[in-house]
Write an enzyme that holds these catalytic residues in place. Sequence first.
Site, PDB file in Angstrom:
ATOM      1  N   PRO A  83       0.780  -1.224   0.000  1.00 57.00           N
ATOM      2  CA  PRO A  83       0.000   0.000   0.000  1.00 57.00           C
ATOM      3  C   PRO A  83       0.811   1.273   0.000  1.00 57.00           C
ATOM      4  O   PRO A  83       1.231   1.742   1.033  1.00 57.00           O
ATOM      5  CB  PRO A  83      -0.811  -0.084   1.290  1.00 57.00           C
ATOM      6  CG  PRO A  83      -0.323  -1.289   2.014  1.00 57.00           C
ATOM      7  CD  PRO A  83       0.926  -1.725   1.357  1.00 57.00           C
ATOM      8  N   GLU A  84       0.987   1.821  -1.156  1.00 53.76           N
ATOM      9  CA  GLU A  84       1.256   3.236  -1.238  1.00 53.76           C
ATOM     10  C   GLU A  84      -0.109   3.850  -1.520  1.00 53.76           C
ATOM     11  O   GLU A  84      -1.092   3.132  -1.690  1.00 53.76           O
ATOM     12  CB  GLU A  84       2.245   3.534  -2.370  1.00 53.76           C
ATOM     13  CG  GLU A  84       3.664   3.154  -1.997  1.00 53.76           C
ATOM     14  CD  GLU A  84       4.638   4.315  -2.165  1.00 53.76           C
ATOM     15  OE1 GLU A  84       4.185   5.468  -2.252  1.00 53.76           O
ATOM     16  OE2 GLU A  84       5.843   4.067  -2.201  1.00 53.76           O
TER      17      GLU A  84
END
Length: 270
Positions: free
Chosen positions: A2-3
């Site tokens: 998760p960016e």
Amino acid sequence: MPELPEVETTRRGIAPHVEHKRITELQVRQPRLRWPVPEQLGQWIQGDQVQSVERRAKYLLLRFARGTLILHLGMSGSLRIQPAGSPAGKHDHVDFILESGQLLRLTDPRRFGAVLWQENGTLHPLLASLGPEPLDNAFDAEYLQACCKGRKTAIKSLIMNAEVVVGVGNIYANEALYRAGINPRRAAGRIAAARLASLVDAIKVVLAQAIEQGGTTLKDFVGGDGKPGYFKQELAVYGRAGEPCLSCGEPLSEVKLGQRSTVFCRQCQR
DNA sequence: CTAAGGACCTGTCGGC
DNA sequence: TGCCGACAGGTCCTTA
């Protein structure tokens, strides 16, 4: 995973399955995430409808009548929609069972993620001192210049600081600095205004593009087959240390900056 | 106040 | 094949 683009992709993926649906049951198998999952969470959300699924920084916000469920995916977290009753794997820590016969499942091997609650009328401390969204108009050249003024910290660390701007993780910090032609180690306070302006543009472009491409990853991600990854994306520097710069051909350098791997071109980034 | 480093946790990969 | 260290997309908290 998760960016920010992955979190936004996740939001878009789960929203249609979750919005305006009632949570019939909460199952917490592992409450020990980054912070303990609140014990009374079930009482607070069971029987209530999710009004909307929003995002602030890398937090997903599920709005209920009496408060907001805050979800963070940490380094290794993911959310999937599955049929209710699907057998839980080792790292499937929390299930939100929906009235639709589906469930929203949080999987997180490293357990850096979080499941928290914010009562209406209060502001959770984690959300209290966040900077602007990178794609928001409030994040502009003038603003970044003000943030950089007098700061000796490396520009890369600065743009990864959520009090300055949210959602710029290690991958896209590297990519944006490459695009802007700025050396990641350069002191923030010693960069000309015009170059900071192009850094603002680079951050916006890189993230917007990644969100667009995230759409491709989306189905796999939420559908639950494929591992989410960046294989589809055109990363110019991240993960390419030693390989030729796409612009000048010089081998890309790698250094540690704030414990994070930092890849850049000594020729093109000053 | 700023800046740097440690901490949290598990899985994977490369080297010996 | 097995073991060990290094490393991984985040970010809060402590220390200097």
